[in-house]
Structures are given as C-alpha cells and as structure tokens.
Design an enzyme around this catalytic site. Structure first.
Site, short mmCIF file in Angstrom:
data_model
loop_
_atom_site.label_atom_id
_atom_site.label_comp_id
_atom_site.label_asym_id
_atom_site.label_seq_id
_atom_site.Cartn_x
_atom_site.Cartn_y
_atom_site.Cartn_z
N GLY A 38 -10.06 -1.91 -12.63
CA GLY A 38 -9.65 -3.36 -13.33
C GLY A 38 -8.41 -3.17 -13.90
O GLY A 38 -7.65 -2.28 -13.72
N GLY A 43 0.16 -1.71 -8.23
CA GLY A 43 -0.24 -0.64 -7.57
C GLY A 43 -1.66 -0.76 -6.78
O GLY A 43 -1.81 -0.60 -5.59
N HIS A 44 -2.39 -1.60 -7.59
CA HIS A 44 -3.57 -2.11 -7.11
C HIS A 44 -3.48 -3.16 -5.95
O HIS A 44 -4.07 -3.43 -5.03
CB HIS A 44 -4.62 -2.82 -8.09
N GLY A 154 -4.96 5.47 -4.25
CA GLY A 154 -3.74 5.68 -4.39
C GLY A 154 -3.40 7.07 -4.61
O GLY A 154 -4.07 7.87 -4.87
#
Ligand code: AMP
Length: 295
Positions: A38, A43-44, A154
């Site tokens: 969360g 990036g997410h 990532g």
C-alpha cells in the site's frame, strides 16, 4: 468484473479469503498479481500498467506484512492509506484488490514458513535478519490465495525479486515472475512509500544514493573495482552531510545470487546501496553490465 481494457472504473475489493475465492472463480484468462504494502506511488502505478499489458486481468494485493519487519523497524508507523490506494488502483485499471486484515492473512502464528536460504543472509538480509523469510512467506501465501498466472515485482527491490525467482524455481511454484524497472523522481530519487517520512533536508541527503549509483554506472568501462570506488566517493559526501547518511552497505553483486563479484567479472551485475537518513531506511540499486574482456 470489468472487461479487458476498461480503465477508470472501480475494481472489485475483497477483504477475506472466501470473498477472494468467489471472485477468483469468475476470472477468465491470464491473471496477473501485483503484491504491495500500500501507500501506492508512481512505482506501484507502473507495475499495475506493466501487468495490464501482459495479462487479461490484474489483481493488486495491499497488505503490510508484519512477518517481514524486524523488532524496532517501522511496522507500526508504516503508512496505511487504503482509500487513496483504491483510487490509484481504479485509475490504473486494476480489476481486483485484495486488502486482507492481519487476522485474515495470519489466523494463527504460522509455524511453517519459507526459509530464504543463503541469499537471505547477505546484503539486505544481513542488515535485516529474518526479513526475507517473512517476505517470501507472505508472497507464497498470496500466490496460494490469488493463484495468479503471472506476478509483477519491482527491480527497485532487486534482491527481493531474485529471491522470489529462486523460490519459484526451487519449490516449483506455477507462477511466471516478471520484474519491472525502477521509477524515479526527475532528480533521481527512487520512489518509495518511505520517502514520505523524509524532511526536506533528509531528502537532500537521500539523493546521494541515486547519485552514487549513477557515478558507479559512469565507471563501468573501467571495471568493477572502479565502479565501487566511484560510488563510494559520492557516498563519502552523504556520510559527511547534515543530516548524515548512515551507510548500511554498498555492494556490486551478481543479480541472481547477490554474491559480491570480483574485478574479473563480465556480464550483468547489480550495484546496490542502502542506508538510513534520520530514522528512514532507504535502498536503491542499478542494473549494470560489464563487457566481456574478449570483446
Ligand atoms: P512495497 O509496497 O514497497 O512492498 O512494493 C511493492 C512492489 O512495488 C515491489 O515489487 C517493489 O519492488 C515495487 N516498487 C517499489 N518502489 C518502486 C519503484 N520506485 N519503481 C518500481 N517498482 C517499485
């Protein structure tokens, strides 16, 4: 559930294993999972987009996993921003969000867990004992619950990615693991949920991490030892800055084992750095490639 290609609608949000199982039974085609803790950032977002391009449906999990935090780490103050996270998932076209509570993920204290093995004890694993056991255990549980065809992680957490690839190989887990590139601020700082802890002054010190990696990259033609020297020279400035960087490690490693490489190395490598600025633990890395000596 939404059909393929529709972006901007609300994803289905499930909180329990039964709800997840019911929704999972309706999924048709290739399902991608993007596991997160969360506090979603760019990036997410890029991982969700990366997943959408490679699967028919995308699930995002949001769970701050207590098992991967050591004593004295930031589990209690880790940012929890579910409403904003759901808006990000909707905007990026995720189809499903699994946001379990602690008791849904761990109805009782697990006795059987994943042991990370030798790679879990070096580099980030040496700085955070037990971290990778906890991370692999929750990723395995998420794989069992969501049953994705593909999972996207990532490269920002390069050792984590290498260990998940290794777990999937060693335990015959039927999930294709994909790595997506690190997203950075225009000034080079790698996006991280922990960046929001940084004061303005601390952020200036944090910038030394990516600058050191770039300096190392520039020295690739001179070989591995020169890369480490160039990066260390920049980090010396960070250690002397105010507020200072407390350097945990700067290493040049093999991307699949995270063992340090020697000066004769050719082929892919990862330059990895970590340290604390104030109370904030930051990590960053850059994939590099050393040309073979014959060429
Ligand atoms: P986290 O929520 O920090 O556990 O991260 C969830 C996933 O997002 C992991 O696979 C991370 O490697 C990835 N991630 C975190 N920061 C970035 C970034 N700056 N660029 C790309 N991926 C990232």
């Amino acid at each position: 559930m939404r059909g393929r290609g529709e972006v901007g609608g609300a994803p289905v949000v499930v909180r329990t294993r039964d709800e997840l199982a019911a929704v999972r039974a309706d999924v048709r085609g290739r399902l991608a999972l993007v596991p997160t803790m969360g506090a979603l950032h760019g990036g997410h977002r890029s991982l969700i987009r990366y997943a959408r391009e490679r699967a028919d449906m995308v699930a995002v999990s949001i769970f701050v996993n207590p098992l991967q935090f050591g004593p004295g780490e930031d589990f209690d103050r880790y940012p929890r921003t579910l409403d904003e996270d759901l808006a990000v998932c909707a905007a990026e076209g995720a189809d499903l969000v699994f946001a379990p509570s602690g008791s849904v993920m761990y109805p009782s204290r697990p006795q059987v867990t994943i042991a990370a093995g030798p790679m879990g004890e070096v580099v980030e694993g040496a700085a955070r004992p037990g971290h990778f056991d906890g991370m692999l255990t929750v990723v395995m549980k998420l794989f069992q619950l969501v049953r994705p065809d593909v999972a996207v992680f990532g490269e920002k957490d390069a050792q984590q990615l290498a260990m998940i690839r290794r777990m999937v190989l060693d335990l015959n887990v039927p999930v294709e693991v994909l790595g997506a590139p690190t997203v950075r601020e225009p000034d080079g700082l790698a996006l991280s949920s922990r960046n929001r802890y940084l004061s303005e002054e601390e952020r200036v010190t944090a910038l030394f991490l990516s600058r050191a990696l770039r300096a190392g990259e520039d020295a690739v033609p001179e070989g591995p030892a020169a890369v480490v020297r160039a990066a260390r020279d920049v980090l010396d400035g960070a250690v002397a800055a105010e507020p200072p960087l407390a350097l945990d490690y700067l290493v040049l490693v093999d991307p699949s084992t995270f063992c340090e490489i020697g000066d004769a190395h050719s082929g892919p490598a990862v330059l990895a750095v970590a340290g604390r600025v104030g109370a904030t633990h930051l990590i960053d890395n850059l994939p590099l490639r050393f040309p073979s000596k014959e060429s």
